[in-house]
Design a protein around this motif. Sequence first.
Motif, PDB file in Angstrom:
ATOM      1  N   ARG A 109      -5.610 -17.119  68.984  1.00 31.96           N
ATOM      2  CA  ARG A 109      -3.960 -17.557  68.321  1.00 31.96           C
ATOM      3  C   ARG A 109      -4.327 -18.678  67.617  1.00 31.96           C
ATOM      4  O   ARG A 109      -3.706 -18.826  66.555  1.00 31.96           O
ATOM      5  N   ARG A 110      -5.184 -19.633  67.888  1.00 28.09           N
ATOM      6  CA  ARG A 110      -5.353 -21.017  66.969  1.00 28.09           C
ATOM      7  C   ARG A 110      -5.846 -20.381  65.679  1.00 28.09           C
ATOM      8  O   ARG A 110      -5.376 -21.028  64.524  1.00 28.09           O
ATOM      9  N   ASP A 111      -6.730 -19.550  65.653  1.00 27.34           N
ATOM     10  CA  ASP A 111      -7.236 -18.986  64.449  1.00 27.34           C
ATOM     11  C   ASP A 111      -6.122 -18.330  63.285  1.00 27.34           C
ATOM     12  O   ASP A 111      -6.294 -18.739  62.249  1.00 27.34           O
ATOM     13  N   SER A 112      -5.289 -17.785  64.207  1.00 25.00           N
ATOM     14  CA  SER A 112      -4.256 -17.141  63.306  1.00 25.00           C
ATOM     15  C   SER A 112      -3.230 -18.094  62.720  1.00 25.00           C
ATOM     16  O   SER A 112      -2.554 -17.716  61.847  1.00 25.00           O
ATOM     17  N   LYS A 113      -3.462 -19.222  63.239  1.00 25.17           N
ATOM     18  CA  LYS A 113      -2.395 -20.454  62.800  1.00 25.17           C
ATOM     19  C   LYS A 113      -2.963 -21.402  61.633  1.00 25.17           C
ATOM     20  O   LYS A 113      -2.475 -22.014  60.864  1.00 25.17           O
ATOM     21  N   LEU A 114      -4.370 -20.986  61.371  1.00 22.25           N
ATOM     22  CA  LEU A 114      -5.014 -21.586  60.363  1.00 22.25           C
ATOM     23  C   LEU A 114      -4.440 -21.516  58.941  1.00 22.25           C
ATOM     24  O   LEU A 114      -4.063 -20.283  58.662  1.00 22.25           O
ATOM     25  N   VAL A 115      -4.221 -22.450  58.199  1.00 18.45           N
ATOM     26  CA  VAL A 115      -3.809 -22.458  56.604  1.00 18.45           C
ATOM     27  C   VAL A 115      -4.605 -21.162  55.872  1.00 18.45           C
ATOM     28  O   VAL A 115      -3.999 -20.310  55.566  1.00 18.45           O
ATOM     29  N   MET A 140      -1.676 -21.792  43.594  1.00 19.24           N
ATOM     30  CA  MET A 140      -1.257 -23.224  43.934  1.00 19.24           C
ATOM     31  C   MET A 140      -1.559 -23.804  45.180  1.00 19.24           C
ATOM     32  O   MET A 140      -2.029 -25.079  45.138  1.00 19.24           O
ATOM     33  N   ILE A 141      -1.423 -23.201  46.187  1.00 19.16           N
ATOM     34  CA  ILE A 141      -1.678 -23.530  47.493  1.00 19.16           C
ATOM     35  C   ILE A 141      -3.180 -23.813  47.904  1.00 19.16           C
ATOM     36  O   ILE A 141      -3.528 -25.003  48.321  1.00 19.16           O
ATOM     37  N   LYS A 142      -3.792 -23.042  47.188  1.00 22.20           N
ATOM     38  CA  LYS A 142      -5.319 -23.017  47.411  1.00 22.20           C
ATOM     39  C   LYS A 142      -5.823 -24.277  46.754  1.00 22.20           C
ATOM     40  O   LYS A 142      -6.543 -24.817  47.452  1.00 22.20           O
ATOM     41  N   ALA A 194       5.555 -25.162  48.159  1.00 25.88           N
ATOM     42  CA  ALA A 194       4.985 -23.744  48.136  1.00 25.88           C
ATOM     43  C   ALA A 194       4.450 -23.787  49.621  1.00 25.88           C
ATOM     44  O   ALA A 194       4.306 -22.529  50.339  1.00 25.88           O
ATOM     45  N   LEU A 195       3.774 -24.883  49.873  1.00 26.98           N
ATOM     46  CA  LEU A 195       3.167 -24.848  51.150  1.00 26.98           C
ATOM     47  C   LEU A 195       4.112 -24.813  52.360  1.00 26.98           C
ATOM     48  O   LEU A 195       4.252 -24.086  53.395  1.00 26.98           O
ATOM     49  N   LYS A 196       5.261 -25.566  52.266  1.00 27.48           N
ATOM     50  CA  LYS A 196       6.407 -25.626  53.233  1.00 27.48           C
ATOM     51  C   LYS A 196       7.020 -24.271  53.522  1.00 27.48           C
ATOM     52  O   LYS A 196       7.332 -23.661  54.595  1.00 27.48           O
ATOM     53  N   THR A 197       7.206 -23.497  52.370  1.00 28.42           N
ATOM     54  CA  THR A 197       7.659 -22.099  52.305  1.00 28.42           C
ATOM     55  C   THR A 197       6.787 -21.207  53.143  1.00 28.42           C
ATOM     56  O   THR A 197       7.289 -20.305  53.807  1.00 28.42           O
ATOM     57  N   MET A 198       5.484 -21.243  52.890  1.00 33.61           N
ATOM     58  CA  MET A 198       4.556 -20.309  53.649  1.00 33.61           C
ATOM     59  C   MET A 198       4.537 -20.854  55.223  1.00 33.61           C
ATOM     60  O   MET A 198       4.646 -19.712  56.068  1.00 33.61           O
ATOM     61  N   ARG A 200       7.088 -22.005  56.770  1.00 29.87           N
ATOM     62  CA  ARG A 200       8.428 -21.681  57.404  1.00 29.87           C
ATOM     63  C   ARG A 200       8.353 -19.851  57.633  1.00 29.87           C
ATOM     64  O   ARG A 200       8.755 -19.364  58.454  1.00 29.87           O
ATOM     65  N   HIS A 201       7.674 -19.221  56.521  1.00 30.26           N
ATOM     66  CA  HIS A 201       7.182 -17.667  56.868  1.00 30.26           C
ATOM     67  C   HIS A 201       6.502 -17.509  57.971  1.00 30.26           C
ATOM     68  O   HIS A 201       6.760 -16.222  58.598  1.00 30.26           O
ATOM     69  N   ALA A 202       5.476 -18.375  58.242  1.00 23.26           N
ATOM     70  CA  ALA A 202       4.587 -18.211  59.674  1.00 23.26           C
ATOM     71  C   ALA A 202       5.526 -18.256  60.911  1.00 23.26           C
ATOM     72  O   ALA A 202       5.572 -17.610  61.660  1.00 23.26           O
ATOM     73  N   TYR A 203       6.429 -19.086  60.774  1.00 26.40           N
ATOM     74  CA  TYR A 203       7.514 -19.550  62.018  1.00 26.40           C
ATOM     75  C   TYR A 203       8.432 -18.325  62.064  1.00 26.40           C
ATOM     76  O   TYR A 203       8.539 -17.859  63.057  1.00 26.40           O
ATOM     77  N   MET A 204       9.058 -17.885  60.915  1.00 24.89           N
ATOM     78  CA  MET A 204       9.933 -16.855  61.208  1.00 24.89           C
ATOM     79  C   MET A 204       9.241 -15.440  61.424  1.00 24.89           C
ATOM     80  O   MET A 204       9.989 -14.549  61.944  1.00 24.89           O
TER      81      MET A 204
END
Length: 261
Positions: A109-115, A140-142, A194-198, A200-204
Amino acid sequence: MANSSDTSITKTAALSFVKTAEPDKQLSCSKIKGFYLRKTQTGATWYYRYTDFAGKRKKLNLGKFIDGANCRLTAVDMIIEFKNQQNRGEDPKQEIDKKKANYVSDHERRDSKLVSTYLNGAYTEYQSDKKNNGKHTIDMIKRAFKDFMDKPMDEISKAMLIEWQQDYTQGDILKQTGKRKPRSQDTVSRSFKALKTMVRHAYMNDVLDTFPVDFEKFKLKPESDQEKEARQNKNQNKKRRLLTDDEINQINTGLNAYQQQ
C-alpha cells in the motif's frame, strides 16, 4: 530477559554441539518442551515445536545461533511469549503469519502511494487520453520533482514544498557559464500545479485516504520585485522587432512628403 536456568541447554553445551554435531542433528531442552537447537550446514538455528489447538504439529524459527549466550536467552523469551499467546487461546504461528501478511499489505500500500509508482502507472494511463499522451505533463513532474520520486504522496510536507520551491526556482547550472539560470515564477507555478493535480487524482481514485492537508496549506512564494522587473523587460523585448524594408520605405516616403509641404 530469561535466565540461563530456564533452559537445560547451557552456553557450553550449545557451543560444543555446534562444533561437533552433524547437519540436521538436534540438541533438545529437557526443561522446555519443544525447544531445541538444530545443526545446519553452516551453523545452527533455534526452534520451538508445539501442537496447535487442532492437534497439528508446528514449528517456529527462533533465530540463528550466534554465541550461545544472548541468542539462547532471546529464544527462550520468545517461547515464553508464545506460551502466553497459547494460554490466551491464540496460535503463535498464525499470529506471526498475520503480522507478516499485514507487513506485506502495508508495504504494498505504501509503494502504491509513491510519486514514481503513481506517476508511471495510473497517472500515465490517465494522461494517455490527452494530447501527445500527456507527455508534457508527465515529463514536467519528473523534471521538477525528481527528488520526490521515492516519497509517498501523503508524506510530502509543507516544509518539503518550501525547500523545493527555493531550489527549483534557482534553476540548473549551465555548462557554458557555470552559473545558474533561474526559472520563472510561471514555470515553478505550473510544475507545482501539475503535481498537486496528480495528488488530487490519486485521492479521488482512493489511492490516498485523505487529500494531504499540506498541499492546501502551501502557497507558492510570490516573485520578488527584481524577478517581476526582469520578466516584464523580457516580455517587452519579445515585442520589439526590426522594421522591414517596406516599413522603412513607407516612413521615408512620409517624411519626404511632409518636408515638401
